[in-house]
Write an enzyme that holds these catalytic residues in place. Sequence first.
Site, PDB file in Angstrom:
ATOM      1  N   CYS A 110       0.815  -1.039  -0.009  1.00 50.15           N
ATOM      2  CA  CYS A 110       0.122   0.076   0.075  1.00 50.15           C
ATOM      3  C   CYS A 110       0.767   1.175  -0.043  1.00 50.15           C
ATOM      4  O   CYS A 110       1.457   1.554  -1.202  1.00 50.15           O
ATOM      5  CB  CYS A 110      -0.866   0.041   1.181  1.00 50.15           C
ATOM      6  SG  CYS A 110      -2.179   1.129   1.116  1.00 50.15           S
ATOM      7  N   HIS A 213      -3.697  -4.985   0.776  1.00 53.42           N
ATOM      8  CA  HIS A 213      -3.157  -5.286   2.002  1.00 53.42           C
ATOM      9  C   HIS A 213      -3.306  -7.071   2.040  1.00 53.42           C
ATOM     10  O   HIS A 213      -4.085  -7.403   2.861  1.00 53.42           O
ATOM     11  CB  HIS A 213      -4.059  -4.506   2.951  1.00 53.42           C
ATOM     12  CG  HIS A 213      -3.658  -3.249   3.278  1.00 53.42           C
ATOM     13  ND1 HIS A 213      -2.809  -2.805   4.014  1.00 53.42           N
ATOM     14  CD2 HIS A 213      -3.968  -2.304   2.650  1.00 53.42           C
ATOM     15  CE1 HIS A 213      -2.425  -1.529   3.987  1.00 53.42           C
ATOM     16  NE2 HIS A 213      -3.308  -1.177   3.040  1.00 53.42           N
ATOM     17  N   GLU A 215      -1.740  -8.600   3.908  1.00 59.92           N
ATOM     18  CA  GLU A 215      -1.377  -9.402   5.544  1.00 59.92           C
ATOM     19  C   GLU A 215      -2.718  -9.140   6.088  1.00 59.92           C
ATOM     20  O   GLU A 215      -2.817  -9.845   7.233  1.00 59.92           O
ATOM     21  CB  GLU A 215      -0.528  -8.097   6.388  1.00 59.92           C
ATOM     22  CG  GLU A 215      -1.503  -7.029   6.751  1.00 59.92           C
ATOM     23  CD  GLU A 215      -1.565  -5.844   5.695  1.00 59.92           C
ATOM     24  OE1 GLU A 215      -1.972  -4.719   5.685  1.00 59.92           O
ATOM     25  OE2 GLU A 215      -1.028  -6.068   4.445  1.00 59.92           O
TER      26      GLU A 215
END
Length: 235
Positions: A110, A213, A215
């Site tokens: 990001c 994202h 994660e």
Amino acid sequence: MRKLIGVTSSVHTTRSGVEGIFVGDDYTAAIVEAGGLPMVLPMVTDEEALLALADQLDGLLLTGGVDLDPAFFDEEPIPQLGEVSPVRDEMEWKLTEEFLKRDKPIFAICRGVQVLNAVAGGTLYQDLAAQRRKIVQHTQRAPRWHASHQVSILPGSKLKKILQVDVLRVNSFHHQAIRDAAPGFLVSATAHDGVIEAVESTSHRYVLGVQWHPENMWRRNPIFYKLFQVFVDHC
């Protein structure tokens, strides 16, 4: 021995006024799961300390966060520019430069991919809604693990080799984005509106960044875990 992975942090002020740093657990948990040892990086701008970090770290994870100051890519701020963090900008900029010089692995997420692209000589949109027409929703109103729009992955790219798919649905939490990819960088994924969603270096061993994202998604969808596993393996 586990490889030492530097994880960049955000400036955070508690309700009692204490200023410190913050990193979401999803980043560090993914690195641990992939066999790395995450080190949350402090906000240091001292040249000697940054050079020491660049020497000792095996890899760098550039995380998400607030906007990059447009002064770093030779623009004046537009009204839609969001919050900027001068100390974080300086620290990440210098550390990214050093990692690129040393040809050490970088995985950028990001804000991270925007910083990476700007350091390498590319440009950014300060605000997609103000500077580009007919875009899909890039700041979703859904849980962070939810996949909100599709991206198309470039055949022959490192990203395609890692994920082994042509089209992937991802989450989206950004209003800035890459405008022009840096020299020596390949655009390896785009959204259906043409917004750049991933870039990778063609002249470094392993330097890759994504706009979404992963994660927040890897626990529910193992395909996103591959991005962390391959990164740590290259470290």
